[in-house]
Write an enzyme that holds these catalytic residues in place. Structure first.
Site, PDB file in Angstrom:
ATOM      1  N   CYS A 123      43.541  45.322  39.498  1.00 22.20           N
ATOM      2  CA  CYS A 123      43.519  46.388  38.495  1.00 22.20           C
ATOM      3  C   CYS A 123      42.262  46.386  37.608  1.00 22.20           C
ATOM      4  O   CYS A 123      41.179  46.705  38.079  1.00 22.20           O
ATOM      5  CB  CYS A 123      44.797  46.315  37.654  1.00 22.20           C
ATOM      6  N   LYS A 151      44.605  36.855  37.854  1.00 22.55           N
ATOM      7  CA  LYS A 151      43.849  37.971  37.279  1.00 22.55           C
ATOM      8  C   LYS A 151      42.994  37.495  36.112  1.00 22.55           C
ATOM      9  O   LYS A 151      43.491  36.867  35.173  1.00 22.55           O
ATOM     10  CB  LYS A 151      44.822  39.067  36.831  1.00 22.55           C
ATOM     11  N   GLU A 177      50.386  45.879  41.914  1.00 21.37           N
ATOM     12  CA  GLU A 177      50.525  45.001  40.753  1.00 21.37           C
ATOM     13  C   GLU A 177      51.851  45.317  40.059  1.00 21.37           C
ATOM     14  O   GLU A 177      52.247  46.487  39.963  1.00 21.37           O
ATOM     15  CB  GLU A 177      49.360  45.232  39.796  1.00 21.37           C
TER      16      GLU A 177
END
Length: 496
Positions: free
Chosen positions: A212, A179, A80
């Site tokens: 993440c 995300k 990321e």
């Protein structure tokens, strides 16, 4: 009407080819990247300057892609923020963004770069994949224009998304993921209106992808595994290590074991932000991992994994996480005290003897520990701890944790503070809890922030036990539970 003989032969041949292509194992790679960050500016840089910086990072990533392909890897995951970093404002990141189409458009940017708006980053990533015959997973920024007809449209007339892209070995865009769970400082990006459950099929298994902070929540992470039955999760991350339970290698390895899937975790490498720790994690433990808090270089990791781990003869059996803990009488509850792990108030009990049986309870959770130390150091204190409650100052989500934990010093007030080194080994341990969830992630972390592959197991009745004595001193032995249904509504999303 029956098929003709040639057609039947062709169909049988095609099936045979597909079966031959469907490998039992595959070689995968992750690259931990020391990102070249943009310098501070008062105004956004030009698109040319933005591309120049991104090309510097992609030069390094391309080197990792080539090396991974030469070693037989079929897929590589990069981190990321690996192309431009994380220190940009909403306005400042705009020159780094591209409009990323839906993969349904069937596009190979490498061979047709002008089909849509200018996309030099997508073109280069696609060519990395195509020129090296390898799937490439990268993280970049997506921009989508909007107007006043959309009530959620930002005032600057565009949505900006933290985005993962996947290119297959021909360079075709096969996956795009926005995300869903932004970390609290990611104000340069927008929340997608709905969680995206992105999967794709390969000859070496079914893949899912998220990013993440997503890993701590049900959507989309748990849904991809429990409902969509992916074999392997692709996981670009920029993970800041937080002891005692949330270092990257510790939690990501535990999540792969708890969920029963492969997890390909590629972290950024930035020591000032405690970012390090990548790995290729499996339901049985880490196939390869890297944690480096001293040097400033990136690292390529490669390992052979089961393509369909649920079909593997070594796939761990299903676990009833509270079976043992609810079937026994409580061990003696010795003097307990409260201690803070960051902002979470745990109930602790000091392990005063070199061996024994302990129980500690908090809320609906009782934690049971049987242990025996092999070389108790006089200047070290260990505790058994329990936590059952909401974690987080802004985004609040429910944890249930049972932990055997080394304190920072001999003062009980230090219990729960970060500590990286220890001296005490254990001859055995067995930890269990009366959990109200089946989403439990088993962690064992040794001195120096090292994992313990092959040295512990989870029994069907929910006990986390050592197989033999620990080979290194112990920092934590933890059962990390998530009660997703008790999470509070997200305060920053405009829609659920």
């Amino acid at each position: 009407m029956l098929p003709s003989q040639p057609l039947l032969h062709a169909a049988v041949l095609a099936l045979a080819v597909l079966q031959a292509l469907a490998s039992d194992t595959f070689i995968a790679a992750v690259y931990e990247h020391a990102v070249i960050l943009p310098g501070f500016t008062f105004k956004p840089v030009s698109p040319a300057d933005a591309l120049a910086l991104m090309n510097k990072n992609m030069d390094i990533l391309e080197g990792a892609v080539k090396e991974a392909a030469q070693q037989g890897a079929k897929i590589i995951v990069t981190p990321e923020d690996g192309i431009y970093g994380w220190s940009l404002s909403r306005e400042g990141i705009y020159p780094y963004l591209e409009d990323i189409p839906d993969p349904a458009v069937n596009w190979i940017p490498c061979t047709n770069p002008t089909r849509f708006a200018p996309a030099p980053v997508q073109e280069r990533l696609s060519c990395m994949a195509r020129n090296n015959s390898i799937y490439v997973v990268a993280n970049m920024g997506d921009k989508k224009p909007c107007n006043s007809s959309d009530p959620g449209c930002p005032s600057d007339g565009r949505y900006q998304y933290n985005t993962n892209v996947v290119y297959d070995s021909e360079g075709k865009l096969v996956a795009r993921y926005h995300k869903y769970n932004l970390f609290r400082k990611e104000t340069q990006f927008n929340y997608p209106k709905e969680p995206e459950r992105v999967t794709f099929e390969t000859p070496f298994g079914k893949f899912g992808i998220f990013t993440c902070f997503d890993i701590l929540f049900r959507e989309p992470a748990v849904v991809l595994v429990s409902e969509l039955q992916v074999d392997t999760v692709l996981f670009p991350t920029a993970w800041m290590n937080v002891l005692p339970f949330l270092t990257a290698i510790e939690f990501h390895s535990a999540w792969a074991m708890g969920m029963g899937v492969n997890l390909l975790s590629a972290n950024t490498h930035n020591l000032s932000l405690q970012m390090t720790g990548s790995g290729l994690f499996t339901p049985e433990g880490p196939a390869a991992y890297h944690y480096d808090s001293t040097t400033r270089e990136g690292r390529l990791l490669i390992a052979e994994l089961s393509a369909r781990p649920r079909l593997s003869p070594t796939y761990p059996p299903a676990v009833n996480w509270s079976s043992y803990a609810t079937s026994i009488k409580k061990f003696p509850e010795n003097d307990t005290f409260s201690g803070a792990v960051r902002q979470d108030i745990f109930t602790f009990s000091e392990l005063r003897q070199e061996g024994g049986n302990y129980t500690v309870c908090q809320g609906d959770l009782c934690c049971h520990l049987v242990y025996r130390m092999s070389n108790k150091s006089n200047d070290e204190v260990y505790v058994l701890g329990a936590f059952d409650g909401l974690h987080g100052s802004l985004i609040k989500y429910h944890w249930q944790i049972c932990t055997l934990l080394k304190c920072k010093s001999t003062k009980l007030s230090s219990c729960g503070q970060p500590v990286e080194m220890a001296q005490t080994r254990f001859e055995m341990f067995s930890l269990s809890g009366t959990f109200g969830t089946n989403y439990i992630f088993p962690e064992v972390l040794y001195s120096g922030v090292q994992l313990a592959p092959g040295e512990f197991e989870v029994l069907r009745d929910g006990r986390l036990t050592s197989k033999h004595g620990t080979s290194k001193p112990v920092l934590t032995v933890t059962l990390f539970g998530r009660l997703y249904e008790k999470d509070l509504p997200h305060p920053l999303r405009t829609s659920p």
